[in-house]
Design an enzyme around this catalytic site. Structure first.
Site, short mmCIF file in Angstrom:
data_model
loop_
_atom_site.label_atom_id
_atom_site.label_comp_id
_atom_site.label_asym_id
_atom_site.label_seq_id
_atom_site.Cartn_x
_atom_site.Cartn_y
_atom_site.Cartn_z
N SER A 198 19.20 5.41 -6.09
CA SER A 198 19.68 4.22 -6.48
C SER A 198 20.10 4.94 -7.79
O SER A 198 21.54 4.55 -7.67
CB SER A 198 18.30 2.89 -6.52
OG SER A 198 18.07 3.29 -5.65
N HIS A 251 19.27 2.99 -12.95
CA HIS A 251 20.47 2.21 -12.19
C HIS A 251 21.36 1.92 -13.24
O HIS A 251 22.92 2.44 -12.96
CB HIS A 251 19.67 0.72 -11.73
CG HIS A 251 19.05 0.59 -10.68
ND1 HIS A 251 18.26 -1.03 -9.85
CD2 HIS A 251 18.25 1.81 -9.69
CE1 HIS A 251 17.84 -0.17 -9.08
NE2 HIS A 251 17.84 0.98 -8.65
#
Length: 271
Positions: A198, A251
């Protein structure tokens, strides 16, 4: 010949290429990534072609583009466009080796988890501050099928676009920088217990977003809806209102480092 842009509509692309011919630029159409067509122009005409493409993007329905095929005498398309086969294996085999490698290893690791080797694989691949290789290995660990599929879809899509426009080396640089930054910030802010692609995916998103904004004719622009969705998803993760636990700092670090890579790459391309 150098790549000028990629367009999703072959008839629009044909009209623009025909228009370029009317002003003395010999463009060529070839198959692009996904279901797009790529326009190539001679290197010595690139700057003029980019200026024309910027004007074309502002008003693609201008009469001069629609009439260009008649002016050049073209009655048949220069490029016979065919919808790409839905057979995923041949398409996958055409991707960058880095894209393939990360995808195959990620699937294999998840398969190992399902077969009962979770403890051994996790101990081998989890983040360890004193082991530089482990700063990158968490990217190939996924703890659910949804997690794996979601990340690989974005990795394949965004990675393929970066390679098509800027080459394999740029994708490798973005991967290394975003993996490194996302792993370290997640470790510093939370713990070493994390995994997944991610952070790199957010890095690619940030890279394509900013590079496309700085260089609109690059073909790397990301739609506002996609950017908005991913940003909202990240905010919801920080708010801890989702049904899954996410590596939120990874992230954020991935996104910011990808944006910095885009800005740096844009400066290098200008020099």
């Amino acid at each position: 010949m150098e790549l000028l842009c990629e367009l999703d509509n072959v008839r629009v692309a044909q009209a623009f290429v025909d228009y370029l011919r009317t002003i003395g630029i010999e463009g060529q159409l070839t198959a692009g990534t996904s279901n797009s067509v790529a326009i190539f122009v001679p290197s010595n005409d690139m700057q003029r072609a980019r200026n024309e493409y910027a004007a074309f993007c502002e008003n693609p329905n201008d009469e001069k583009y629609l009439a260009a095929s008649w002016q050049t005498g073209t009655t048949k398309p220069l490029f016979k466009y065919q919808t790409q086969s839905l057979n995923l294996v041949p398409r996958f085999l055409k991707l960058s080796p880095l894209i393939q490698l990360v995808a195959v290893i990620s699937v294999a690791i998840y398969g190992g988890f399902l077969l009962g080797y979770f403890d051994n694989l996790y101990a081998l691949l989890s983040f360890k501050a004193a082991q530089p290789v482990s700063w990158f290995t968490p990217t190939v660990m996924h703890f659910s099928a949804i997690h794996l599929v979601f990340n690989l879809m974005w990795w394949l899509y965004l990675g393929e676009r970066v390679v098509a426009q800027l080459g394999h080396k740029t994708l490798l640089i973005v991967f290394v920088m975003t993996a490194l930054c996302s792993s370290w910030l997640q470790y510093i802010m939370v713990s070493e217990n994390f995994g997944g692609l991610s952070g790199v995916v957010y890095g690619l998103l940030g890279f394509c977003w900013i590079y496309g904004y700085l260089r609109p004719t690059s073909g790397l622009g990301i739609g506002q809806g996609v950017v908005g969705f991913m940003l909202v998803w990240m905010v919801l993760g920080f708010a801890d209102v989702l049904f899954v636990s996410m590596a939120n700092w990874a992230h954020l670090a991935g996104l910011l480092s990808g944006m910095i890579c885009a800005y740096s790459t844009s400066l290098i391309k200008k020099s």
